[in-house]
Scaffold this motif. Structure first.
Motif, PDB file in Angstrom:
ATOM      1  N   ARG A 297      -4.938   2.236   6.627  1.00 33.09           N
ATOM      2  CA  ARG A 297      -5.301   3.186   5.863  1.00 33.09           C
ATOM      3  C   ARG A 297      -3.759   4.188   5.982  1.00 33.09           C
ATOM      4  O   ARG A 297      -3.475   4.744   5.050  1.00 33.09           O
ATOM      5  CB  ARG A 297      -6.329   4.297   6.048  1.00 33.09           C
ATOM      6  CG  ARG A 297      -7.757   3.545   5.556  1.00 33.09           C
ATOM      7  CD  ARG A 297      -8.906   4.466   5.701  1.00 33.09           C
ATOM      8  NE  ARG A 297     -10.333   3.759   5.210  1.00 33.09           N
ATOM      9  CZ  ARG A 297     -10.430   3.598   4.040  1.00 33.09           C
ATOM     10  NH1 ARG A 297      -9.725   4.273   3.009  1.00 33.09           N
ATOM     11  NH2 ARG A 297     -11.703   3.015   3.656  1.00 33.09           N
ATOM     12  N   ALA A 298      -3.300   4.285   7.060  1.00 33.34           N
ATOM     13  CA  ALA A 298      -2.174   4.863   7.117  1.00 33.34           C
ATOM     14  C   ALA A 298      -1.205   4.241   6.589  1.00 33.34           C
ATOM     15  O   ALA A 298      -0.189   5.075   5.893  1.00 33.34           O
ATOM     16  CB  ALA A 298      -1.734   5.008   8.705  1.00 33.34           C
ATOM     17  N   HIS A 299      -1.030   3.189   6.512  1.00 39.54           N
ATOM     18  CA  HIS A 299       0.047   2.438   5.898  1.00 39.54           C
ATOM     19  C   HIS A 299       0.066   2.515   4.512  1.00 39.54           C
ATOM     20  O   HIS A 299       0.654   2.479   3.818  1.00 39.54           O
ATOM     21  CB  HIS A 299       0.208   0.997   6.347  1.00 39.54           C
ATOM     22  CG  HIS A 299       1.079   0.604   7.710  1.00 39.54           C
ATOM     23  ND1 HIS A 299       2.453   0.629   7.690  1.00 39.54           N
ATOM     24  CD2 HIS A 299       0.662   0.125   8.919  1.00 39.54           C
ATOM     25  CE1 HIS A 299       2.688   0.361   8.678  1.00 39.54           C
ATOM     26  NE2 HIS A 299       1.767   0.015   9.661  1.00 39.54           N
ATOM     27  N   ASP A 300      -1.171   2.498   4.005  1.00 39.89           N
ATOM     28  CA  ASP A 300      -1.680   2.360   2.668  1.00 39.89           C
ATOM     29  C   ASP A 300      -1.089   3.939   2.159  1.00 39.89           C
ATOM     30  O   ASP A 300      -0.447   3.960   0.930  1.00 39.89           O
ATOM     31  CB  ASP A 300      -3.004   2.353   2.126  1.00 39.89           C
ATOM     32  CG  ASP A 300      -3.663   0.983   2.511  1.00 39.89           C
ATOM     33  OD1 ASP A 300      -2.648  -0.141   2.424  1.00 39.89           O
ATOM     34  OD2 ASP A 300      -4.824   0.643   2.586  1.00 39.89           O
ATOM     35  N   LYS A 301      -1.532   4.908   2.874  1.00 38.68           N
ATOM     36  CA  LYS A 301      -0.838   6.231   2.537  1.00 38.68           C
ATOM     37  C   LYS A 301       0.687   6.245   2.183  1.00 38.68           C
ATOM     38  O   LYS A 301       0.956   7.104   1.336  1.00 38.68           O
ATOM     39  CB  LYS A 301      -1.402   7.356   3.540  1.00 38.68           C
ATOM     40  CG  LYS A 301      -0.931   8.644   3.021  1.00 38.68           C
ATOM     41  CD  LYS A 301      -1.484   9.245   1.700  1.00 38.68           C
ATOM     42  CE  LYS A 301      -0.949  10.581   1.646  1.00 38.68           C
ATOM     43  NZ  LYS A 301      -1.742  11.750   2.351  1.00 38.68           N
ATOM     44  N   ILE A 302       1.264   5.772   3.283  1.00 42.33           N
ATOM     45  CA  ILE A 302       2.827   5.841   3.203  1.00 42.33           C
ATOM     46  C   ILE A 302       3.317   5.025   2.114  1.00 42.33           C
ATOM     47  O   ILE A 302       4.159   5.433   1.391  1.00 42.33           O
ATOM     48  CB  ILE A 302       3.366   5.049   4.496  1.00 42.33           C
ATOM     49  CG1 ILE A 302       2.948   6.084   5.827  1.00 42.33           C
ATOM     50  CG2 ILE A 302       4.673   4.914   4.621  1.00 42.33           C
ATOM     51  CD1 ILE A 302       3.100   5.445   7.245  1.00 42.33           C
ATOM     52  N   GLU A 303       2.653   4.006   1.885  1.00 44.93           N
ATOM     53  CA  GLU A 303       3.099   3.333   0.691  1.00 44.93           C
ATOM     54  C   GLU A 303       2.880   3.790  -0.679  1.00 44.93           C
ATOM     55  O   GLU A 303       3.671   3.865  -1.495  1.00 44.93           O
ATOM     56  CB  GLU A 303       2.269   2.065   0.666  1.00 44.93           C
ATOM     57  CG  GLU A 303       2.741   0.989  -0.464  1.00 44.93           C
ATOM     58  CD  GLU A 303       1.994  -0.474  -0.693  1.00 44.93           C
ATOM     59  OE1 GLU A 303       2.531  -1.293  -1.567  1.00 44.93           O
ATOM     60  OE2 GLU A 303       1.112  -0.524   0.172  1.00 44.93           O
ATOM     61  N   VAL A 304       1.735   4.543  -0.751  1.00 39.93           N
ATOM     62  CA  VAL A 304       1.537   5.510  -2.063  1.00 39.93           C
ATOM     63  C   VAL A 304       2.431   6.527  -1.942  1.00 39.93           C
ATOM     64  O   VAL A 304       3.351   6.707  -3.073  1.00 39.93           O
ATOM     65  CB  VAL A 304       0.143   5.959  -2.033  1.00 39.93           C
ATOM     66  CG1 VAL A 304       0.064   7.073  -3.080  1.00 39.93           C
ATOM     67  CG2 VAL A 304      -0.911   5.085  -2.112  1.00 39.93           C
ATOM     68  N   LEU A 305       3.046   7.272  -1.121  1.00 39.95           N
ATOM     69  CA  LEU A 305       3.977   8.325  -1.111  1.00 39.95           C
ATOM     70  C   LEU A 305       5.441   7.623  -1.190  1.00 39.95           C
ATOM     71  O   LEU A 305       5.981   8.159  -2.028  1.00 39.95           O
ATOM     72  CB  LEU A 305       3.989   8.868   0.438  1.00 39.95           C
ATOM     73  CG  LEU A 305       2.811   9.933   0.840  1.00 39.95           C
ATOM     74  CD1 LEU A 305       3.069  10.431   2.290  1.00 39.95           C
ATOM     75  CD2 LEU A 305       2.888  11.164  -0.169  1.00 39.95           C
ATOM     76  N   GLN A 306       5.749   6.648  -0.651  1.00 38.89           N
ATOM     77  CA  GLN A 306       6.846   5.791  -1.012  1.00 38.89           C
ATOM     78  C   GLN A 306       7.003   5.462  -2.602  1.00 38.89           C
ATOM     79  O   GLN A 306       8.198   5.776  -3.225  1.00 38.89           O
ATOM     80  CB  GLN A 306       7.351   4.640  -0.212  1.00 38.89           C
ATOM     81  CG  GLN A 306       7.593   5.007   1.465  1.00 38.89           C
ATOM     82  CD  GLN A 306       7.588   3.862   2.227  1.00 38.89           C
ATOM     83  OE1 GLN A 306       7.098   2.691   1.792  1.00 38.89           O
ATOM     84  NE2 GLN A 306       8.693   3.846   3.139  1.00 38.89           N
ATOM     85  N   ASN A 307       6.038   4.952  -3.201  1.00 38.36           N
ATOM     86  CA  ASN A 307       6.030   4.581  -4.593  1.00 38.36           C
ATOM     87  C   ASN A 307       6.024   5.668  -5.144  1.00 38.36           C
ATOM     88  O   ASN A 307       7.003   5.589  -6.506  1.00 38.36           O
ATOM     89  CB  ASN A 307       4.773   3.773  -4.816  1.00 38.36           C
ATOM     90  CG  ASN A 307       4.644   2.456  -4.178  1.00 38.36           C
ATOM     91  OD1 ASN A 307       5.769   1.739  -3.771  1.00 38.36           O
ATOM     92  ND2 ASN A 307       3.523   1.735  -4.225  1.00 38.36           N
ATOM     93  N   GLU A 308       5.496   6.668  -5.174  1.00 37.31           N
ATOM     94  CA  GLU A 308       5.523   8.227  -5.896  1.00 37.31           C
ATOM     95  C   GLU A 308       6.742   8.877  -5.776  1.00 37.31           C
ATOM     96  O   GLU A 308       7.310   9.145  -6.657  1.00 37.31           O
ATOM     97  CB  GLU A 308       4.253   8.957  -5.615  1.00 37.31           C
ATOM     98  CG  GLU A 308       3.060   8.235  -6.137  1.00 37.31           C
ATOM     99  CD  GLU A 308       2.041   9.272  -5.940  1.00 37.31           C
ATOM    100  OE1 GLU A 308       2.110  10.217  -5.104  1.00 37.31           O
ATOM    101  OE2 GLU A 308       0.874   9.046  -6.444  1.00 37.31           O
ATOM    102  N   LEU A 309       7.411   8.723  -4.553  1.00 36.15           N
ATOM    103  CA  LEU A 309       8.614   9.303  -4.511  1.00 36.15           C
ATOM    104  C   LEU A 309       9.798   8.613  -5.496  1.00 36.15           C
ATOM    105  O   LEU A 309      10.620   9.032  -6.021  1.00 36.15           O
ATOM    106  CB  LEU A 309       9.369   9.094  -3.140  1.00 36.15           C
ATOM    107  CG  LEU A 309       8.627  10.242  -2.002  1.00 36.15           C
ATOM    108  CD1 LEU A 309       9.030   9.665  -0.526  1.00 36.15           C
ATOM    109  CD2 LEU A 309       9.092  11.757  -2.521  1.00 36.15           C
TER     110      LEU A 309
END
Length: 282
Positions: free
Chosen positions: A254-266
């Motif tokens: 779940r931590a990796h999923d959150k990081i991926e979401v943040l990177q995509n939105e950035l």
């Protein structure tokens, strides 16, 4: 000479706190453990000269202060503090009352702050120590319908631990925020998980997730609390402990999923984000 560290663990009568206390005592550490019920704590942990059971209301500063004083008097000091006490509160933001929300913050956030406020003078004076604050993977990613207030309390734990680490570094004291995933404890049992007093039927996703936790996830959590206890001890013995520690394979994902979401939105919003800069800025 006994050089083993002295641990102060809140929420010691059940869950991860109880597993940690038992492992610490088995390994020969001295432990002060707190619980709202002294009777339950003494029932769960075998009496010994290395264990100081304390009945504490972590939302009461005087109760917390007395417990810390007793631990220091009994064992000569405190080296590792584990702020573990707290409980889960289910309910959407609309349906939870102000009282339900504040009570969850009182236990999960202000309880830990009471411990930190009262133990820091001791740790500053000895210029060493380690404070481990137990958040949750729900303190890193909050997209769980019906868990908003609980997530907010655990996000708060993560936030103040980051600030704490910067504040206490000059005194040789460390801080770590731990984000556990699902562990096979009694966290999902009545008494550790509160349901909303005034549920709104229209929130079907929240109700479905609530039912899944009570009926399906409980008893099938992937995390082993005894293994978690050993990890806590390893963190407490680390010379360079991490500020953030994700605990559990499910939490790691779940931590990796959150990081991926943040990177995509950035990436997707970079131009719009940077459009707010003054035109003459360099």
């Amino acid at each position: 000479m006994d050089t083993k560290k002295v641990w102060f663990v809140t929420g010691a009568s059940k869950g991860l706190g109880l597993a940690l206390v038992k492992q610490l005592l088995n390994d020969g550490y001295k432990v002060a453990g707190t619980s709202r019920s002294l009777e339950r704590l003494e029932k769960e942990v075998e009496p010994s000269t290395d264990f100081l059971p304390l009945e504490v209301d972590i939302t009461d500063e005087e109760s917390v202060s007395n417990a810390i004083d007793q631990a220091i008097e009994s064992f000569g000091g405190i080296d590792v503090v584990v702020n573990n006490a707290g409980y889960g509160q289910l309910g959407t933001l609309e349906e939870l009352t102000d009282r339900e929300s504040r009570q969850n913050f009182d236990a999960n956030v202000f309880g830990s702050l009471n411990v930190i406020r009262r133990v820091m003078p001791h740790l500053r004076s000895k210029k060493s120590g380690h404070i481990i604050n137990v958040s949750s993977i729900a303190g890193l990613t909050g997209t769980f319908p019906g868990w908003g207030i609980y997530c907010a309390t655990k996000f708060a734990v993560a936030g103040f631990t980051e600030a704490l680490s910067a504040e206490i570094k000059e005194f040789g004291v460390s801080a770590t925020v731990v984000y556990p995933g699902y562990f096979r404890t009694n966290f999902l049992d009545k008494g550790s998980l509160n349901l909303p007093q005034n549920p709104v039927v229209a929130y079907t996703e929240a109700r479905n997730l609530e039912a899944a936790h009570v009926n399906d996830i409980k008893g099938n959590q992937p995390g082993d609390p005894e293994k978690a206890a050993r990890v806590f001890i390893q963190l407490g013995e680390s010379e360079n402990p991490p500020l953030h520690f994700i605990m559990g394979e499910d939490a790691f994902g779940r931590a990796h999923d959150k990081i991926e979401v943040l990177q995509n939105e950035l990436r997707a919003n970079e131009v719009l984000s940077k459009s707010t800069t003054f035109a003459n800025s360099k």
